[in-house]
Design a protein around this motif. Structure first.
Motif, PDB file in Angstrom:
ATOM      1  N   TYR A   1       0.822  -1.210   0.000  1.00 37.73           N
ATOM      2  CA  TYR A   1       0.000   0.000   0.000  1.00 37.73           C
ATOM      3  C   TYR A   1       0.857   1.262   0.000  1.00 37.73           C
ATOM      4  N   PHE A   2       1.755   1.372   0.986  1.00 41.76           N
ATOM      5  CA  PHE A   2       2.554   2.586   1.079  1.00 41.76           C
ATOM      6  C   PHE A   2       3.608   2.652  -0.033  1.00 41.76           C
ATOM      7  N   GLY A   3       4.080   1.490  -0.485  1.00 42.24           N
ATOM      8  CA  GLY A   3       5.010   1.483  -1.607  1.00 42.24           C
ATOM      9  C   GLY A   3       4.394   2.103  -2.839  1.00 42.24           C
ATOM     10  N   ALA A   4       3.125   1.745  -3.098  1.00 46.88           N
ATOM     11  CA  ALA A   4       2.419   2.322  -4.242  1.00 46.88           C
ATOM     12  C   ALA A   4       2.137   3.808  -4.022  1.00 46.88           C
ATOM     13  N   ARG A   5       1.762   4.157  -2.799  1.00 45.29           N
ATOM     14  CA  ARG A   5       1.381   5.541  -2.513  1.00 45.29           C
ATOM     15  C   ARG A   5       2.563   6.512  -2.595  1.00 45.29           C
ATOM     16  N   VAL A   6       3.722   6.103  -2.076  1.00 43.95           N
ATOM     17  CA  VAL A   6       4.860   7.035  -2.049  1.00 43.95           C
ATOM     18  C   VAL A   6       5.806   6.816  -3.223  1.00 43.95           C
ATOM     19  N   LYS A   7       5.405   5.908  -4.143  1.00 43.47           N
ATOM     20  CA  LYS A   7       6.206   5.628  -5.346  1.00 43.47           C
ATOM     21  C   LYS A   7       7.604   5.120  -4.999  1.00 43.47           C
TER      22      LYS A   7
END
Length: 348
Positions: free
Chosen positions: A103-109
């Motif tokens: 989730y956060f990997g996708a969100r913060v690129k």
């Protein structure tokens, strides 16, 4: 705001590594019910700076943030603030931590993400889901992950855990997987896959090979890359999950009988059928022989061993139940349901 201002003891901590100049930040998310940071020792010798994050509520799937009145957006803002000083962001997590890494990997690129046995669906009806009452902001992160084209995702899991299989299969959704998402399924492994990886090559080496070199370490456990199941077995699994989510355990037990006969080598589904029967109130005597045989065939599968112990306890065979619990504890000493069973058996 400095990293010290963001610091929350045993919840949000930045640990500086040996990399010079400092270019990479490794964000490590803890799994459910962790009292300390997951993978802390396994990443301690790695060169990047490490940001360790733990859900202070234990099993809220990070939905309630890290402090009172926070949410996922606040965690994202914290990560972004720390990440401003780095050229590359890498992320790691297992189970609930795997969900967070995706989730956060996708969100913060983030540039690279390694997720072990992650949840794609966040639903309290799953055995590995947030506790009842948690307000879920991200019930399904399928499209978020699929659309994060700038992030290289590696997702690994064990073939024996069909709930993990179901979650990860959703990323395919009848379509080709995006080229930036790599899925590795380890044969004969379950949700305790990190334990086996540590035994085989150490988690630190595994993490380094995947993240630094984007290569898969060669270990003795066979794996396959790509979609977890063929279309026919995927349909069987989807049918089972629908029944399970509706708590129709007896229906699942009877419904899966023909499928287990049609796929006699699909030991994972045999386990889920027996588990459904146990939850649905089938006489443990009817289930015991098959449950014990499965565990004896795959002694490294913790869920198989615990179900065998449950069936043995159910028929009053304390000695056999203890023997299968020994198998459980050899894999995970802290297994809470197993410890409760052991207390019951000792009080008999």
């Amino acid at each position: 705001m400095t990293s010290q201002d963001l610091h929350i003891e045993n919840v949000f901590e930045l640990h500086e590594g040996d990399e010079a100049p400092k270019r990479r930040l490794l964000v490590v998310f803890s799994a459910a019910n962790a009292s300390s940071f997951t993978f802390f020792k396994s990443t301690e010798g790695m060169r990047p700076d490490r940001l360790h994050i733990r859900d202070p509520e234990g099993n809220a799937w990070y939905q309630n943030g890290l402090r009172k009145h926070e949410c996922l957006d606040d965690i994202e803002a914290r990560i972004q603030e720390v990440a401003k000083g780095y050229r590359e962001i890498w992320m790691i997590g297992s189970s609930m931590g795997g969900y967070a890494a995706l989730y956060f990997g996708a969100r913060v690129k983030a540039q690279r993400v390694l997720a072990i046995a992650p949840q794609i669906l966040v639903d309290s009806r799953f055995s590995r889901g947030p506790r009842s009452g948690v307000k879920v902001q991200t019930p399904d992160i399928t499209e978020l992950v699929r659309q994060a084209k700038g992030t290289s995702f590696t997702i690994v899991f064990g073939s024996f855990d069909l709930i993990d299989t179901y979650n990860i299969s959703r990323l395919y959704d009848g379509q080709d997987m995006p080229l930036n998402i790599r899925v590795l399924q380890y044969e004969g492994q379950d949700h305790m896959l990190p334990v086996r990886l540590e035994e085989e090559c150490t988690l630190m080496r595994y993490f380094q090979m995947i993240l630094s070199k984007t290569t898969v370490p060669q270990i003795s456990i066979p794996y396959q890359e790509g979609g977890p199941l063929d279309r026919e077995r995927q349909e069987v699994l989807s049918r089972y999950v629908d029944l399970m989510l509706n708590k129709d355990f007896l229906g699942a037990y009877h419904d899966l009988a023909g499928d287990c006969a049609a796929y006699p080598d699909w030991h994972a589904m045999q386990y889920y059928r027996l588990l459904s029967g146990f939850r649905g109130g089938i006489d443990p005597q009817e289930l015991r022989q098959d449950a014990c045989a499965l565990s004896d065939l795959h002694p490294g599968a913790i869920d198989f061993a615990y179900l065998a112990a449950q069936c043995c306890e159910g028929v009053g065979d304390g000695a056999a139940a203890r023997a299968y619990l020994d198998r459980v504890f050899s894999i995970r000493r802290s297994h809470p349901p197993g410890r409760k069973m052991l207390e019951r058996l000792q009080n008999v």
